[in-house]
Scaffold this active site. Sequence first.
Site, short mmCIF file in Angstrom:
data_model
loop_
_atom_site.label_atom_id
_atom_site.label_comp_id
_atom_site.label_asym_id
_atom_site.label_seq_id
_atom_site.Cartn_x
_atom_site.Cartn_y
_atom_site.Cartn_z
N LYS A 485 0.81 -1.19 0.05
CA LYS A 485 -0.12 0.06 0.03
C LYS A 485 0.87 1.16 0.11
CE LYS A 485 -3.20 -0.55 -1.33
NZ LYS A 485 -3.36 -2.05 -1.41
N GLU A 488 3.14 1.47 -3.69
CA GLU A 488 2.66 1.66 -4.81
C GLU A 488 1.93 3.26 -5.01
OE1 GLU A 488 -0.75 -0.84 -5.65
OE2 GLU A 488 -1.40 -0.71 -3.67
C1 F6R Z 1 -2.83 -3.34 -5.10
C2 F6R Z 1 -3.81 -3.77 -5.98
C3 F6R Z 1 -3.28 -4.93 -7.02
C4 F6R Z 1 -4.47 -5.99 -7.21
C5 F6R Z 1 -3.90 -6.97 -8.18
C6 F6R Z 1 -4.84 -8.09 -8.63
O1 F6R Z 1 -3.34 -2.21 -4.34
O2 F6R Z 1 -4.73 -3.61 -6.34
O3 F6R Z 1 -2.03 -5.35 -6.58
O4 F6R Z 1 -4.61 -6.44 -5.86
O5 F6R Z 1 -3.48 -6.41 -9.43
O6 F6R Z 1 -6.05 -7.59 -8.91
P1 F6R Z 1 -7.50 -8.32 -9.05
O7 F6R Z 1 -7.97 -8.26 -7.39
O8 F6R Z 1 -8.55 -7.24 -9.66
O9 F6R Z 1 -7.31 -9.47 -9.72
#
Ligand code: F6R
Length: 608
Positions: A485, A488
């Site tokens: 968190k 990024e």
């Molecule tokens: C970090 C973030 C990413 C997502 C990852 C998976 O804050 O949002 O690391 O967790 O790209 O994304 P989803 O959950 O959409 O498959």
Amino acid sequence: MCGIVGYIGKSQAAPIILDGLAKLEYRGYDSAGMAIFDGEKINIEKSVGRLKVLENLTRGGATMPGFSGIGHTRWATHGVPSDVNSHPHFNKNQTIAVVHNGIIENYIPLKKKMIANGYEFVSETDTEVLAHLLDYYYKGNPLEAITKVLHRVEGSYALGILFSDHPKEIYAVRKDSPLIVGQNEDGCFIASDVPAILKYTRTVTYVDNQEVVKLSADELHFYTVDEEEIQKESVTIDWDANAAEKGGYEHFMLKEIYEQPKTVTDTISPRIKDGDIVIDELNMTDEELKAVRRIHIVACGSAYHTGVTAKYILEGLCRVPVEVDVASEFRYRNPILEEGSMVIVISQSGETADTLAALREAKSRGFKVLGIVNVVGSSIAREADSVLYTWAGPEIAVATTKAYSAQLSALYLLAMKIGKVKGTISNELFASLLEDLKKLPYQIELLLGQKEKIQKFANRYVGAKDIFFIGRGIDYAISLEGSLKLKEISYVHSEAYAAGELKHGTISLIEDGTLVVAVSTQPELYQKTISNIVEVKARGAFVMAIATEDNVAMEKAADYTIYVPETNPYFANSLAIIPLQLFGYYVAVGKGCDVDKPRNLAKSVTVE
Ligand code: F6R
């Protein structure tokens, strides 16, 4: 990655497209462009930079009159962000315009062939190949040209296409990149995601893989790649339109952090019935659950971090071995899936390319896949054998917060359910877990009340070079997410370590004043983590602890402590993550970063 919006109807297209693109900026924001048919020809305006640049360039769309058009916000894959690489792309006579989300994997051989056929390329993108291929196959029938192109290209794509000699139509196509179409009495819409058109219509149709849609002002027609017309059902979206607005918060991320008590409630309450956990969507009998001998969890990024947390919980409560994989590794490592394995994929967007590929990999080996997904109707939700939805609503900030919390909640429910069925959780423990689960939303509220304290502390670290996060067990999983968190959105370098691992190398990076965030919520590990705190302090670190209220020894051990309420240690992530989300957020705000749209990132990673 990349957002597409298209419109054809009775209103001016450009303002509607700009408005929709603004809702999709989280998908990509390094450049933006629009193609609008003005009654005689297609005009394109595009520019590197945020959508604001395009808005200014077109005076909010006023300089681009016309009733049909397509627009795009880009997250560059092939070719740097630049005016010329921005979408839309034209064919040579400027009679066909294309916007694209995804990657054309065989674009190099196709490009060579098109060059051999006399086509000239002006951009470095894979997308331009599509514009020239359409030109090559176009003999007056758009559908025929599109389907011919689809038979030639490999990869993932969602496309919006305009043909200047078919001014009363726009076309949309999809394979492995999300796309929906919508309709109201005023016209028809294309979008990569629902929020883009929610203001105009709630009646949407999910376009399936390798389907082509012809949109006119008052009709939608769907075709297969073999040009056969098909009928499709539309669905009504019941989200609150405000859910996709900032509602007075400075950033979507802060709004979404504050929505977490509701998100957790919405995810758990419908599944708690008469003192039991009922997950109808599992589509598994108790006998089938009992027979589960191994669990594989596959996900990316923060969703992977919820998987790491779940490993500790599922192994602890259900005594089932759990393997957690990053999806991009799982899909290529020829994983060993034995009989009795349960495969779970976790994804907010439901569109993450690697997670989707992992799901397909597991299915191709004959295993049923459970998806824990937030976006209803997304690819993963549709391809999984069963779906446990996280009811977080639309998450707009690129960095996930509320969807992460909802995923954790869904995993708690699942672990408790499996543990109960397997008999590894006693009735007393089950009842006490249930009570603690129900208290989480209120406890999250309490933590949100500490916002100012965390903001003040965060302000001291806006100039930090490196920050380390340490913890053991579930606290390690929390550290992984806390670190992600922070880095990024604030671009402060940070790393998370299992607290006992730091001394095997990384401790050499600790200097006078380096901030180490130590997470300590697992009672049987309190003392062990304190030993690690002592080690880093001896090397000059300043330690901020995130500790459970009963962890009294922390007061002396750490330099600064944020306490989180007591809960069952298995649920501690849901509480400890709140101050860490706020910490990352305020460091980023203090540095003046664009919190909702961090550089180089996109919300939905639809390329591998
Ligand atoms: C970090 C973030 C990413 C997502 C990852 C998976 O804050 O949002 O690391 O967790 O790209 O994304 P989803 O959950 O959409 O498959």
